[in-house]
Scaffold this motif. Structure first.
Motif, PDB file in Angstrom:
ATOM      1  N   GLU A 143       0.830  -1.198   0.000  1.00 32.49           N
ATOM      2  CA  GLU A 143       0.000   0.000   0.000  1.00 32.49           C
ATOM      3  C   GLU A 143       0.868   1.254   0.000  1.00 32.49           C
ATOM      4  O   GLU A 143       1.814   1.350   0.787  1.00 32.49           O
ATOM      5  N   SER A 144       0.561   2.187  -0.866  1.00 33.75           N
ATOM      6  CA  SER A 144       1.181   3.504  -1.029  1.00 33.75           C
ATOM      7  C   SER A 144       2.343   3.440  -2.017  1.00 33.75           C
ATOM      8  O   SER A 144       3.062   2.427  -2.084  1.00 33.75           O
ATOM      9  N   PRO A 145       2.535   4.496  -2.801  1.00 37.38           N
ATOM     10  CA  PRO A 145       3.600   4.503  -3.809  1.00 37.38           C
ATOM     11  C   PRO A 145       4.979   4.217  -3.247  1.00 37.38           C
ATOM     12  O   PRO A 145       5.752   3.460  -3.846  1.00 37.38           O
ATOM     13  N   LYS A 146       5.313   4.794  -2.084  1.00 35.16           N
ATOM     14  CA  LYS A 146       6.661   4.594  -1.536  1.00 35.16           C
ATOM     15  C   LYS A 146       6.922   3.133  -1.237  1.00 35.16           C
ATOM     16  O   LYS A 146       7.973   2.578  -1.591  1.00 35.16           O
ATOM     17  N   VAL A 147       5.975   2.472  -0.579  1.00 32.34           N
ATOM     18  CA  VAL A 147       6.142   1.063  -0.232  1.00 32.34           C
ATOM     19  C   VAL A 147       6.209   0.201  -1.480  1.00 32.34           C
ATOM     20  O   VAL A 147       7.026  -0.733  -1.568  1.00 32.34           O
ATOM     21  N   ILE A 148       5.374   0.499  -2.470  1.00 31.04           N
ATOM     22  CA  ILE A 148       5.379  -0.281  -3.713  1.00 31.04           C
ATOM     23  C   ILE A 148       6.710  -0.117  -4.446  1.00 31.04           C
ATOM     24  O   ILE A 148       7.262  -1.083  -4.981  1.00 31.04           O
ATOM     25  N   HIS A 149       7.249   1.096  -4.445  1.00 30.47           N
ATOM     26  CA  HIS A 149       8.566   1.306  -5.070  1.00 30.47           C
ATOM     27  C   HIS A 149       9.636   0.470  -4.379  1.00 30.47           C
ATOM     28  O   HIS A 149      10.506  -0.123  -5.046  1.00 30.47           O
ATOM     29  N   VAL A 150       9.613   0.397  -3.038  1.00 29.51           N
ATOM     30  CA  VAL A 150      10.596  -0.406  -2.305  1.00 29.51           C
ATOM     31  C   VAL A 150      10.454  -1.877  -2.686  1.00 29.51           C
ATOM     32  O   VAL A 150      11.452  -2.576  -2.891  1.00 29.51           O
ATOM     33  N   ALA A 151       9.213  -2.346  -2.791  1.00 31.55           N
ATOM     34  CA  ALA A 151       8.976  -3.742  -3.183  1.00 31.55           C
ATOM     35  C   ALA A 151       9.508  -4.022  -4.587  1.00 31.55           C
ATOM     36  O   ALA A 151      10.139  -5.062  -4.833  1.00 31.55           O
ATOM     37  N   LEU A 152       9.265  -3.118  -5.502  1.00 30.74           N
ATOM     38  CA  LEU A 152       9.765  -3.290  -6.870  1.00 30.74           C
ATOM     39  C   LEU A 152      11.293  -3.252  -6.897  1.00 30.74           C
ATOM     40  O   LEU A 152      11.926  -4.016  -7.631  1.00 30.74           O
ATOM     41  N   ASP A 153      11.886  -2.366  -6.114  1.00 31.09           N
ATOM     42  CA  ASP A 153      13.346  -2.305  -6.025  1.00 31.09           C
ATOM     43  C   ASP A 153      13.918  -3.626  -5.530  1.00 31.09           C
ATOM     44  O   ASP A 153      15.035  -4.006  -5.900  1.00 31.09           O
ATOM     45  N   ALA A 154      13.150  -4.319  -4.679  1.00 32.60           N
ATOM     46  CA  ALA A 154      13.588  -5.610  -4.138  1.00 32.60           C
ATOM     47  C   ALA A 154      13.333  -6.758  -5.110  1.00 32.60           C
ATOM     48  O   ALA A 154      13.633  -7.912  -4.798  1.00 32.60           O
ATOM     49  N   GLY A 155      12.776  -6.454  -6.278  1.00 36.24           N
ATOM     50  CA  GLY A 155      12.575  -7.469  -7.307  1.00 36.24           C
ATOM     51  C   GLY A 155      11.295  -8.262  -7.187  1.00 36.24           C
ATOM     52  O   GLY A 155      11.156  -9.312  -7.822  1.00 36.24           O
ATOM     53  N   LEU A 156      10.317  -7.765  -6.410  1.00 41.59           N
ATOM     54  CA  LEU A 156       9.071  -8.496  -6.240  1.00 41.59           C
ATOM     55  C   LEU A 156       8.143  -8.282  -7.438  1.00 41.59           C
ATOM     56  O   LEU A 156       8.187  -7.248  -8.104  1.00 41.59           O
ATOM     57  N   GLU A 157       7.294  -9.268  -7.681  1.00 43.29           N
ATOM     58  CA  GLU A 157       6.499  -9.316  -8.914  1.00 43.29           C
ATOM     59  C   GLU A 157       5.098  -8.743  -8.715  1.00 43.29           C
ATOM     60  O   GLU A 157       4.333  -9.242  -7.897  1.00 43.29           O
ATOM     61  N   PRO A 158       4.725  -7.705  -9.473  1.00 43.47           N
ATOM     62  CA  PRO A 158       3.370  -7.154  -9.376  1.00 43.47           C
ATOM     63  C   PRO A 158       2.366  -8.006 -10.144  1.00 43.47           C
ATOM     64  O   PRO A 158       2.685  -8.554 -11.205  1.00 43.47           O
ATOM     65  N   LEU A 159       1.149  -8.110  -9.595  1.00 43.19           N
ATOM     66  CA  LEU A 159       0.096  -8.884 -10.237  1.00 43.19           C
ATOM     67  C   LEU A 159      -1.067  -8.015 -10.696  1.00 43.19           C
ATOM     68  O   LEU A 159      -1.694  -8.301 -11.712  1.00 43.19           O
ATOM     69  N   ALA A 160      -1.374  -6.964  -9.929  1.00 40.79           N
ATOM     70  CA  ALA A 160      -2.493  -6.079 -10.269  1.00 40.79           C
ATOM     71  C   ALA A 160      -2.404  -4.834  -9.403  1.00 40.79           C
ATOM     72  O   ALA A 160      -1.806  -4.848  -8.323  1.00 40.79           O
ATOM     73  N   LEU A 161      -3.011  -3.749  -9.891  1.00 39.33           N
ATOM     74  CA  LEU A 161      -3.062  -2.487  -9.154  1.00 39.33           C
ATOM     75  C   LEU A 161      -4.505  -2.066  -8.944  1.00 39.33           C
ATOM     76  O   LEU A 161      -5.377  -2.339  -9.770  1.00 39.33           O
ATOM     77  N   LEU A 162      -4.740  -1.392  -7.838  1.00 39.61           N
ATOM     78  CA  LEU A 162      -6.032  -0.765  -7.558  1.00 39.61           C
ATOM     79  C   LEU A 162      -5.753   0.660  -7.133  1.00 39.61           C
ATOM     80  O   LEU A 162      -4.985   0.885  -6.194  1.00 39.61           O
ATOM     81  N   CYS A 163      -6.314   1.630  -7.846  1.00 44.14           N
ATOM     82  CA  CYS A 163      -6.040   3.018  -7.482  1.00 44.14           C
ATOM     83  C   CYS A 163      -7.213   3.924  -7.837  1.00 44.14           C
ATOM     84  O   CYS A 163      -8.019   3.609  -8.720  1.00 44.14           O
TER      85      CYS A 163
END
Length: 284
Positions: free
Chosen positions: A38-58
């Protein structure tokens, strides 16, 4: 692909609404589990860690605002599926999305992501000099805060008993500000779902001395120089109310207290962890 939500039963959004944390975690096949960032900052950290996105809700207003960079990054790394050849981006009005999720979105964006492969205790402890063992801490805020302190104050890994809160719980992830993606962690398991001698035996085999953070008449001060001399320490933190079980305390090499003033008997487990991590850090 942008999909406008017009009802609470819109296909595909159940991951953000009706699925429980346990269902998202998918204990039977953890590699197929999902968590919510949840939140752009946290999602950016997850992506930086190489985690895989499945879907977004915004929220609709954030598609070209706070969520625009998130959408762009997620689209680049999204793994297509037969049902969704492009990244699903579900959107709608703020009030409708709040009804869907049960809460107002923080900065208007959620990301469903694939849980990473679960690590072994040996992998978490490889090359680690300071780890924390979390025993029976169930409060999501405390788990998130402990991870944030662990990442900031030089803890190399986190081990949790299975009766502790899942670090990928949505609130724990948010409170940690994404720190759960920065420190390797795993579950310290046994059949009774508690730390027992076999858990400590493994840590000792890996060269760790164990430190029970507990109020005890035979404890030593956190500032005792002997602690910093240890090359590898596992700091064991207990529950918010009862602390560590007596058998766990007696299984540890050291029983350690944080000196208190003004008649205060103890600190919240999250605050105590930050103090312990700082004092027991291994300096280069």
């Amino acid at each position: 692909m942008i999909e406008e939500i017009t009802s609470l039963s819109h296909p595909g959004v159940e991951v953000f609404s009706t699925l429980t944390e346990a269902q998202l975690r998918n204990k039977i096949e953890s590699e197929k589990g999902i968590f919510i960032a949840e939140s752009p900052k946290v999602i950016h950290v997850a992506l930086d860690a190489g985690l895989e996105p499945l879907a977004l809700l915004c929220e609709r207003k954030h598609i070209n605002g706070d969520a625009s960079s998130i959408i762009g990054r997620c689209e680049k790394v999204y793994q297509p599926t037969p049902d969704h050849p492009t990244l699903p981006v579900y959107t709608g009005e703020r009030d409708l999305l709040a009804q869907l999720t049960g809460y107002t979105l923080t900065r208007g964006v959620l990301c469903a992501m694939r849980r990473p492969r679960e690590l072994s205790v040996e992998e978490v402890c490889l090359n680690a000099r300071r780890v924390v063992v979390i025993d029976g801490v169930v409060d999501t805020t405390n788990i998130g805060a402990i991870f944030r302190s662990a990442a900031a104050l030089g803890i190399d890994g986190v081990l949790l008993t299975p009766n502790s809160c899942d670090p990928f719980n949505r609130r724990a992830v948010r409170v940690s500000m994404g720190s759960v993606f920065l420190v390797p962690w795993t579950w310290l398991r046994d059949e009774s779902r508690e730390i027992k001698d076999d858990g400590f035996s493994l840590l000792k085999q890996l060269g760790f001395r164990t430190v029970a953070m507990a109020l005890s008449n035979d404890s030593i001060s956190l500032s005792d120089p002997i602690l910093k001399q240890e090359q590898r320490l596992a700091i064991v933190m207990g529950t918010e109310g009862d602390g560590l079980p007596e058998d766990v305390i007696r299984s540890c090499d050291y029983i350690v207290r944080i000196p208190m003033a003004h008649g205060v008997d103890s600190l919240n487990v999250a605050a105590a962890s930050a103090v312990a991590f700082w004092e027991l850090r291994k300096e280069a």
